[in-house]
Scaffold this motif. Structure first.
Motif, PDB file in Angstrom:
ATOM      1  N   GLY A 264       0.802  -1.215   0.000  1.00 24.59           N
ATOM      2  CA  GLY A 264       0.000   0.000   0.000  1.00 24.59           C
ATOM      3  C   GLY A 264       0.835   1.265   0.000  1.00 24.59           C
ATOM      4  N   LEU A 265       2.097   1.159  -0.383  1.00 19.18           N
ATOM      5  CA  LEU A 265       2.997   2.304  -0.444  1.00 19.18           C
ATOM      6  C   LEU A 265       3.339   2.606  -1.898  1.00 19.18           C
ATOM      7  CD1 LEU A 265       5.509   1.215   2.362  1.00 19.18           C
ATOM      8  CD2 LEU A 265       3.709   2.937   2.594  1.00 19.18           C
ATOM      9  N   SER A 266       3.816   3.816  -2.153  1.00 18.40           N
ATOM     10  CA  SER A 266       4.412   4.082  -3.452  1.00 18.40           C
ATOM     11  C   SER A 266       5.792   3.425  -3.480  1.00 18.40           C
ATOM     12  CB  SER A 266       4.559   5.589  -3.685  1.00 18.40           C
ATOM     13  OG  SER A 266       5.577   6.121  -2.842  1.00 18.40           O
ATOM     14  N   VAL A 267       6.377   3.311  -4.652  1.00 17.61           N
ATOM     15  CA  VAL A 267       7.699   2.696  -4.745  1.00 17.61           C
ATOM     16  C   VAL A 267       8.717   3.487  -3.949  1.00 17.61           C
ATOM     17  CG1 VAL A 267       9.592   2.151  -6.324  1.00 17.61           C
ATOM     18  CG2 VAL A 267       7.253   1.569  -6.960  1.00 17.61           C
ATOM     19  N   ARG A 268       8.634   4.812  -4.022  1.00 16.30           N
ATOM     20  CA  ARG A 268       9.591   5.626  -3.270  1.00 16.30           C
ATOM     21  C   ARG A 268       9.426   5.430  -1.761  1.00 16.30           C
ATOM     22  NH1 ARG A 268      10.804  11.557  -5.721  1.00 16.30           N
ATOM     23  NH2 ARG A 268       8.798  11.675  -6.711  1.00 16.30           N
ATOM     24  N   GLN A 269       8.173   5.374  -1.302  1.00 16.71           N
ATOM     25  CA  GLN A 269       7.934   5.137   0.119  1.00 16.71           C
ATOM     26  C   GLN A 269       8.417   3.758   0.530  1.00 16.71           C
ATOM     27  OE1 GLN A 269       3.695   5.864   0.022  1.00 16.71           O
ATOM     28  NE2 GLN A 269       3.907   7.836   1.065  1.00 16.71           N
ATOM     29  N   LEU A 270       8.182   2.770  -0.331  1.00 11.93           N
ATOM     30  CA  LEU A 270       8.629   1.415  -0.029  1.00 11.93           C
ATOM     31  C   LEU A 270      10.145   1.364   0.111  1.00 11.93           C
ATOM     32  CD1 LEU A 270       8.061  -1.666   0.175  1.00 11.93           C
ATOM     33  CD2 LEU A 270       8.441  -1.749  -2.297  1.00 11.93           C
ATOM     34  N   GLN A 271      10.860   1.970  -0.841  1.00 12.36           N
ATOM     35  CA  GLN A 271      12.319   1.960  -0.782  1.00 12.36           C
ATOM     36  C   GLN A 271      12.835   2.605   0.501  1.00 12.36           C
ATOM     37  OE1 GLN A 271      13.095   3.886  -4.581  1.00 12.36           O
ATOM     38  NE2 GLN A 271      13.845   1.952  -5.431  1.00 12.36           N
ATOM     39  N   ALA A 272      12.221   3.728   0.867  1.00 16.07           N
ATOM     40  CA  ALA A 272      12.655   4.420   2.082  1.00 16.07           C
ATOM     41  C   ALA A 272      12.338   3.590   3.329  1.00 16.07           C
ATOM     42  CB  ALA A 272      11.968   5.782   2.164  1.00 16.07           C
ATOM     43  N   SER A 273      11.181   2.946   3.353  1.00 16.68           N
ATOM     44  CA  SER A 273      10.775   2.161   4.518  1.00 16.68           C
ATOM     45  C   SER A 273      11.658   0.932   4.695  1.00 16.68           C
ATOM     46  CB  SER A 273       9.304   1.740   4.384  1.00 16.68           C
ATOM     47  OG  SER A 273       8.452   2.857   4.418  1.00 16.68           O
ATOM     48  N   VAL A 274      11.939   0.216   3.590  1.00 19.29           N
ATOM     49  CA  VAL A 274      12.784  -0.974   3.666  1.00 19.29           C
ATOM     50  C   VAL A 274      14.207  -0.582   4.064  1.00 19.29           C
ATOM     51  CG1 VAL A 274      13.788  -2.876   2.347  1.00 19.29           C
ATOM     52  CG2 VAL A 274      11.378  -2.291   2.047  1.00 19.29           C
ATOM     53  N   GLN A 275      14.691   0.514   3.535  1.00 11.95           N
ATOM     54  CA  GLN A 275      16.038   0.970   3.880  1.00 11.95           C
ATOM     55  C   GLN A 275      16.122   1.314   5.360  1.00 11.95           C
ATOM     56  OE1 GLN A 275      18.813   1.074   1.891  1.00 11.95           O
ATOM     57  NE2 GLN A 275      19.932   1.642   3.736  1.00 11.95           N
ATOM     58  N   ARG A 276      15.094   1.980   5.864  1.00 12.66           N
ATOM     59  CA  ARG A 276      15.099   2.373   7.269  1.00 12.66           C
ATOM     60  C   ARG A 276      14.981   1.157   8.185  1.00 12.66           C
ATOM     61  NH1 ARG A 276      10.339   6.000   9.861  1.00 12.66           N
ATOM     62  NH2 ARG A 276       9.220   4.049   9.481  1.00 12.66           N
ATOM     63  N   ALA A 277      14.140   0.197   7.815  1.00  5.79           N
ATOM     64  CA  ALA A 277      13.885  -0.946   8.688  1.00  5.79           C
ATOM     65  C   ALA A 277      14.977  -2.009   8.597  1.00  5.79           C
ATOM     66  CB  ALA A 277      12.529  -1.567   8.352  1.00  5.79           C
ATOM     67  N   LEU A 278      15.515  -2.230   7.389  1.00  3.18           N
ATOM     68  CA  LEU A 278      16.425  -3.357   7.180  1.00  3.18           C
ATOM     69  C   LEU A 278      17.801  -2.951   6.677  1.00  3.18           C
ATOM     70  CD1 LEU A 278      13.891  -5.778   5.421  1.00  3.18           C
ATOM     71  CD2 LEU A 278      14.479  -5.686   7.854  1.00  3.18           C
ATOM     72  N   GLY A 279      17.960  -1.692   6.294  1.00  2.00           N
ATOM     73  CA  GLY A 279      19.242  -1.246   5.779  1.00  2.00           C
ATOM     74  C   GLY A 279      19.561  -1.785   4.409  1.00  2.00           C
ATOM     75  N   THR A 280      18.540  -2.112   3.609  1.00  3.62           N
ATOM     76  CA  THR A 280      18.753  -2.664   2.283  1.00  3.62           C
ATOM     77  C   THR A 280      17.647  -2.178   1.356  1.00  3.62           C
ATOM     78  OG1 THR A 280      19.178  -4.718   1.082  1.00  3.62           O
ATOM     79  CG2 THR A 280      17.423  -4.781   2.722  1.00  3.62           C
ATOM     80  N   SER A 281      17.625  -2.690   0.131  1.00  2.00           N
ATOM     81  CA  SER A 281      16.614  -2.294  -0.842  1.00  2.00           C
ATOM     82  C   SER A 281      15.581  -3.398  -1.012  1.00  2.00           C
ATOM     83  CB  SER A 281      17.272  -2.004  -2.196  1.00  2.00           C
ATOM     84  OG  SER A 281      17.790  -3.203  -2.750  1.00  2.00           O
ATOM     85  N   PRO A 282      14.405  -3.097  -1.556  1.00  2.00           N
ATOM     86  CA  PRO A 282      13.411  -4.147  -1.808  1.00  2.00           C
ATOM     87  C   PRO A 282      13.934  -5.260  -2.727  1.00  2.00           C
ATOM     88  CG  PRO A 282      12.375  -1.992  -1.924  1.00  2.00           C
ATOM     89  CD  PRO A 282      13.848  -1.757  -1.827  1.00  2.00           C
ATOM     90  N   THR A 283      14.680  -4.899  -3.768  1.00  2.55           N
ATOM     91  CA  THR A 283      15.187  -5.922  -4.681  1.00  2.55           C
ATOM     92  C   THR A 283      16.214  -6.824  -3.997  1.00  2.55           C
ATOM     93  OG1 THR A 283      16.791  -4.302  -5.535  1.00  2.55           O
ATOM     94  CG2 THR A 283      14.755  -4.591  -6.774  1.00  2.55           C
ATOM     95  N   GLU A 284      17.018  -6.256  -3.116  1.00  2.00           N
ATOM     96  CA  GLU A 284      17.984  -7.073  -2.381  1.00  2.00           C
ATOM     97  C   GLU A 284      17.258  -7.986  -1.391  1.00  2.00           C
ATOM     98  OE1 GLU A 284      21.770  -8.499  -1.004  1.00  2.00           O
ATOM     99  OE2 GLU A 284      20.958  -7.665  -2.866  1.00  2.00           O
ATOM    100  N   LEU A 285      16.192  -7.486  -0.768  1.00  2.00           N
ATOM    101  CA  LEU A 285      15.391  -8.311   0.126  1.00  2.00           C
ATOM    102  C   LEU A 285      14.794  -9.499  -0.630  1.00  2.00           C
ATOM    103  CD1 LEU A 285      13.980  -8.867   2.830  1.00  2.00           C
ATOM    104  CD2 LEU A 285      12.181  -7.262   2.119  1.00  2.00           C
ATOM    105  N   LEU A 286      14.306  -9.254  -1.835  1.00  2.00           N
ATOM    106  CA  LEU A 286      13.761 -10.327  -2.667  1.00  2.00           C
ATOM    107  C   LEU A 286      14.852 -11.347  -3.009  1.00  2.00           C
ATOM    108  CD1 LEU A 286      11.629 -11.673  -4.472  1.00  2.00           C
ATOM    109  CD2 LEU A 286      12.231 -10.003  -6.257  1.00  2.00           C
ATOM    110  N   ARG A 287      16.020 -10.863  -3.382  1.00  2.00           N
ATOM    111  CA  ARG A 287      17.125 -11.762  -3.749  1.00  2.00           C
ATOM    112  C   ARG A 287      17.508 -12.654  -2.573  1.00  2.00           C
ATOM    113  NH1 ARG A 287      22.648 -12.305  -3.696  1.00  2.00           N
ATOM    114  NH2 ARG A 287      22.883 -10.565  -2.261  1.00  2.00           N
TER     115      ARG A 287
END
Length: 345
Positions: A264-287
């Motif tokens: 339910g986020l925009s891509v930019r919001q998602l990238q910022a949220s994942v970076q803040r929570a996990l210190g990585t990117s969504p694509t790296e999390l998927l990998r």
């Protein structure tokens, strides 16, 4: 060499074509007009002026359902002049230094990063003779729809400040550094060419759709004005939702845009949220999620009935060779070694 045309895959024109074939057209020529016409047919009209005595050019065209990715190398010194693109969106990502001038009265600048061809002015380019460049062209309507998804608003249709082709202070409009979004997306899309012939058709088709979505996402994010993304106050909670969703859907052709939709986020919001929570990117999390599930499969499978390639495909990874490299970097051993000492061996 008067100009030759070879096809390394079926040339379907790219629109509503056979996604499994990943249509690619290769053209090799020493004539600037041949190279110009092939690039123009898939991106935007332009002129090429030859400045050296001879050329040894090459054009590779990857036709995706809603955009085109073109590699061009002239093999000699040329000047490329593109008229205003109007409603077309065309990005160039140099693979070597390129001198660029947008507008007749602006100073030329040497770029080693991507830029947009100007919508209202000419763009004059002197590309590196041998390094070449990628050129990305997207269908306007589809890019507009994708822009709404990525930026998380419904009011982005024709605003000049969304894709600022010519900014008020006269600076060039860059879209990426060589190691940033646009270049990475181009490199990933280009690997469609390297899928093994034995790749199952559904896996190939899913990969083509995913790389195009990520290419369009990179184009939208790179061309939007640089703004600090808004991080949702529930961002960490939504990252937890994403983690759970990926654990179930990792084998699917997951894109960044799809991950944003799920949370339910925009891509930019998602990238910022994942970076803040996990210190990585969504694509790296998927990998990492795919590698973790692959390791579990390898440890619990029977070597006599399971192959490394099969595990890679089951985890949504279409490149067995790349999977082996990433797996070794992550776990310190090859997937074949893990499989050989599995509980099923």
């Amino acid at each position: 060499m008067s100009g030759s045309r070879s096809e390394s895959a079926t040339d379907t024109g790219g629109v509503d074509g056979d996604l499994g074939a990943a249509p690619r057209l290769t053209v090799v020529s020493d004539r600037s007009t041949v190279l110009r016409d092939e690039v123009a047919a898939h991106t935007t009209p332009h002129e090429v002026t030859q400045r050296s005595g001879s050329l040894s050019g090459r054009v590779d065209i990857l036709n995706l359902p809603h955009c085109r990715l073109v590699f061009v190398r002239y093999g000699g010194e040329v000047v490329v002049e593109a008229p205003p693109t109007g409603d077309r969106t065309v990005a160039t990502v140099p693979l070597g230094p390129m001198q660029v001038q947008q507008g007749r009265h602006r100073q030329a600048t040497t770029y080693d990063e991507g830029f947009l061809l100007a919508r209202a002015e000419r763009t004059l380019m002197q590309p590196d003779s041998w390094a070449g460049a990628w050129v990305v062209s997207a269908e306007a309507e589809h890019l507009t729809d994708h822009r709404r998804l990525v930026l998380g608003t419904s009011s982005l249709t024709d605003r000049d400040d969304v894709v600022p082709f010519v900014v008020p202070d006269g600076d060039h409009v860059t879209v990426s550094g060589r190691n940033d979004l646009m270049a990475q997306a181009c490199r990933e899309a280009w690997t469609v060419h390297n899928l093994p012939d034995v790749t199952p058709a559904p896996v190939r088709e899913a990969f083509v759709r995913a790389v195009e979505s990520n290419l369009l996402t990179a184009l939208v994010l790179s061309t939007a004005r640089a703004e600090k993304p808004t991080v949702d106050t529930c961002g960490d909670v939504r990252v937890d939702v994403l983690i759970d969703w990926l654990d179930t859907h990792y084998a699917m052709p997951v894109t960044v845009a799809e991950m944003a939709r799920v949370t339910g986020l925009s891509v930019r919001q998602l990238q910022a949220s994942v970076q803040r929570a996990l210190g990585t990117s969504p694509t790296e999390l998927l990998r990492l999620t795919r590698l973790r599930h692959a390791r579990h499969m390898l440890r619990t499978s029977t070597p006599q009935t399971t192959t490394v390639a099969t595990v890679a495909y089951r985890c949504g990874i279409p490149h067995p060779g790349r999977f082996s490299q990433q797996y070794r970097m992550q776990y310190g051993e090859s997937p074949s070694v893990t499989l050989a000492r599995s509980v099923g061996s």
